[in-house]
Write an enzyme that holds these catalytic residues in place. Structure first.
Site, PDB file in Angstrom:
ATOM      1  CG  ASP A  79       3.876  -5.231 -39.900  1.00 51.13           C
ATOM      2  OD1 ASP A  79       5.083  -5.471 -39.797  1.00 51.13           O
ATOM      3  OD2 ASP A  79       2.986  -6.061 -39.626  1.00 51.13           O
TER       4      ASP A  79
ATOM      5  CE1 TYR B 172      -0.085  -1.786 -32.487  1.00 49.99           C
ATOM      6  CE2 TYR B 172       0.037  -3.156 -30.531  1.00 49.99           C
ATOM      7  CZ  TYR B 172       0.648  -2.556 -31.616  1.00 49.99           C
ATOM      8  OH  TYR B 172       1.987  -2.740 -31.829  1.00 49.99           O
TER       9      TYR B 172
END
Lengths: 257, 257
Positions: free
Chosen positions: B52, B112
């Site tokens: 994103d 992540y």
């Protein structure tokens, strides 16, 4: 009038320096915007230094005279300003000072640091926060430190002053100067009673040449004595330059060597 | 065709994510611009993940098929691309892979990290690079770590999926999950075979509530089992989110606990 000494820290990457300019966002502008939000009035401020576009500050001082009717406590003002300032500017402290205190005129000395990122691969998270030399040469920080020590003392620094400055007297006193490595970051730290236009960036460019073995550290005294700008190194970009501290009391200054 | 696997690192602060968009600069666009400068042709690229806007990557992989006539060696391509990419994007490596390799479809897992900046004063140099909680509460990293361990294993993560995703099967396997503090930075690290839309940012928001003692770590299993998005925490901003690693071989994955 209440006179306030406000200490701040900012990343200059997105700003066109400290002083107000037309058609460009400056630190003064976002600071005065925040003051207006908190105190309901746009006050004049005095900054300790005219930092150029892109230059950072670990510690920057301003003085601001506010109406006596403005009774907000110092710590309340710190919290209020931080709630309205953008994320790359932060107020660290605020205190009351004498009415004749001026952040620039009362300044007895400043420390600047210039950060070289010295790694084969650039660090994308340090963009505009360090000077990354693309060459991949390992900088000789020891030779740079030897060179930096030649800046110590009082000298006419004409060789380290960009053209266009209006200052007549180019003698400045350097109290401390060193270069040291921490991992991939090589830092040049310099404390003086004042600095000429682009002086630290030209010193950094000269030290870069020493670190890359393009210039001998022994040449620094000759470059200073020659008072010829063309003999010193390049003016490095603002990315690596930080105003690191500001001194208002003689006992804060390093003892002159 | 030559098929290249290119590994890069980028600071996403100035980008609208990875994939090409109209009227917004993306990583794909600046990467393809650089490829065009170096190879004289705009090639299609396959990214390992649809990151994103504002999300960062310590390690991001793309695959790119180039004409056989393009004989530039891998290391030459790395140097060329880095000379043309902006300072907040860097190519780390390039190697030849099988013709059917696809950076996204061949991906077996990803790690992540989400970085919380936990200090009384925000750091202006970390703007858009960490999540700074304004509250000034000291995060309980130990409780957050206990909570994170409840994510381990295979679960339906519907409670940790933003609305609007088109994925039917919401079962994902988490191989490793931990929270640790290094100075003012509290890091949540999570490795899984795949992640739902906004999954890590919702996990991070839930862990933030645990770290602030607004939620007990014992509640995590109930929140997962409830499969109700409204019971999990807030979706935190992209600022603190980094794709940290991408795995293409089973032996790179942490052994499942």
């Amino acid at each position: 009038m209440r006179n306030l000494l406000i200490t701040m820290r900012f990343c200059g990457a997105s700003y066109h320096g400290f002083q107000v300019q037309k058609n460009a966002t400056t630190i003064t502008q976002v600071f005065q915007d925040a003051v207006e939000e908190v105190l309901g009035k746009r006050y004049d401020i005095k900054g300790c230094s005219r930092t150029d576009a892109g230059v950072h500050a670990n510690r920057y001082c301003i003085s601001m005279k506010v109406d006596d009717a403005c009774t907000v406590p110092c710590q309340g003002l710190v919290r209020g300003l931080n709630a309205h300032l953008p994320g790359d500017v932060v107020v660290l402290d605020c205190c009351e000072v004498e009415e004749d205190f001026h952040a620039r005129y009362n300044c007895l000395g400043k420390r600047y640091v210039y950060k070289f990122h010295n790694a084969a691969v650039r660090d994308p998270f340090l963009k505009a926060r360090v000077y990354h030399s693309q060459s991949g040469i390992i900088l000789d920080a020891e030779a740079m430190n030897t060179a930096a020590r030649h800046f110590l003392g009082s000298h006419d620094f004409s060789a380290f002053c960009a053209a266009g400055g209006s200052v007549e007297d180019k003698v400045r006193t350097i109290y401390a100067a060193q270069v040291y490595r921490e991992g991939d970051i090589v830092t040049f730290s310099v404390t003086g009673n004042g600095f000429l236009y682009n002086m630290v960036r030209i010193m950094a460019g000269t030290l870069l040449a020493v670190g890359q073995h393009r210039l001998s550290s022994d040449e620094i005294p000759n470059i200073i004595a020659g008072m010829d700008r063309s003999r010193a190194g390049l003016t490095l970009p603002p990315d690596g330059l930080y105003l690191d501290d500001v001194f208002y009391s003689p006992d804060q200054l390093p003892r002159q060597l």
